[in-house]
Design a protein around this motif. Structure first.
Motif, PDB file in Angstrom:
ATOM      1  N   VAL A 157       6.538   4.997   1.560  1.00 35.35           N
ATOM      2  CA  VAL A 157       4.983   5.291   0.157  1.00 35.35           C
ATOM      3  C   VAL A 157       3.830   5.995   0.418  1.00 35.35           C
ATOM      4  O   VAL A 157       3.185   5.460   1.490  1.00 35.35           O
ATOM      5  N   ILE A 190      -1.179  -2.036  -1.544  1.00 34.36           N
ATOM      6  CA  ILE A 190      -0.221  -2.205  -0.023  1.00 34.36           C
ATOM      7  C   ILE A 190       0.946  -2.753  -0.333  1.00 34.36           C
ATOM      8  O   ILE A 190       2.293  -3.003   0.323  1.00 34.36           O
ATOM      9  N   VAL A 247       3.000  -2.198  -3.811  1.00 32.46           N
ATOM     10  CA  VAL A 247       3.949  -1.327  -3.330  1.00 32.46           C
ATOM     11  C   VAL A 247       4.587  -1.735  -2.580  1.00 32.46           C
ATOM     12  O   VAL A 247       5.857  -1.578  -3.056  1.00 32.46           O
ATOM     13  N   SER A 248       5.052  -2.604  -2.123  1.00 31.10           N
ATOM     14  CA  SER A 248       5.764  -2.876  -1.001  1.00 31.10           C
ATOM     15  C   SER A 248       6.556  -3.923  -2.353  1.00 31.10           C
ATOM     16  O   SER A 248       7.901  -4.321  -2.060  1.00 31.10           O
ATOM     17  N   THR A 286       9.293  -1.847   4.626  1.00 30.71           N
ATOM     18  CA  THR A 286       8.640  -0.740   4.135  1.00 30.71           C
ATOM     19  C   THR A 286       7.300  -0.281   4.735  1.00 30.71           C
ATOM     20  O   THR A 286       6.333  -1.102   4.691  1.00 30.71           O
ATOM     21  N   VAL A 340       3.373   2.157   4.186  1.00 28.17           N
ATOM     22  CA  VAL A 340       2.837   2.663   3.137  1.00 28.17           C
ATOM     23  C   VAL A 340       1.024   3.228   4.357  1.00 28.17           C
ATOM     24  O   VAL A 340       0.966   2.338   4.285  1.00 28.17           O
TER      25      VAL A 340
END
Length: 78
Positions: free
Chosen positions: A4, A29, A32-33, A47, A49
């Motif tokens: 992302v 971070i 979003v994760s 993931t 970011v």
């Protein structure tokens, strides 16, 4: 492996200060994760970011540099 890329502007920040603090970026971070884990079942440890900060003069809107675009817009009523 999700990747992302979050882009934020530095607009409105004091000179020499990032648009976001290290703590704010860490929260982005983590959030979003966590979202990718909750919605798609993507493990947080896979993931990635990245956060890019964009200077005002480095982005455009409606085919114009942002300051020029804003000059053409009617002023907002308060």
């Amino acid at each position: 492996m999700p990747f992302v890329n979050i882009k934020i502007t530095r607009e409105g920040s004091a000179p020499g200060r990032s648009a976001a603090t290290a703590e704010e970026k860490a929260a982005l971070i983590k959030g979003v994760s966590q979202l990718l884990l909750d919605v798609l079942g993507k493990p947080m440890d896979s993931t990635f970011v990245a956060i890019d900060e964009v200077e005002l003069e480095n982005w455009g809107w409606g085919g114009l540099p942002v300051p020029e675009y804003r000059k053409q817009q009617p002023s907002k009523q308060k």
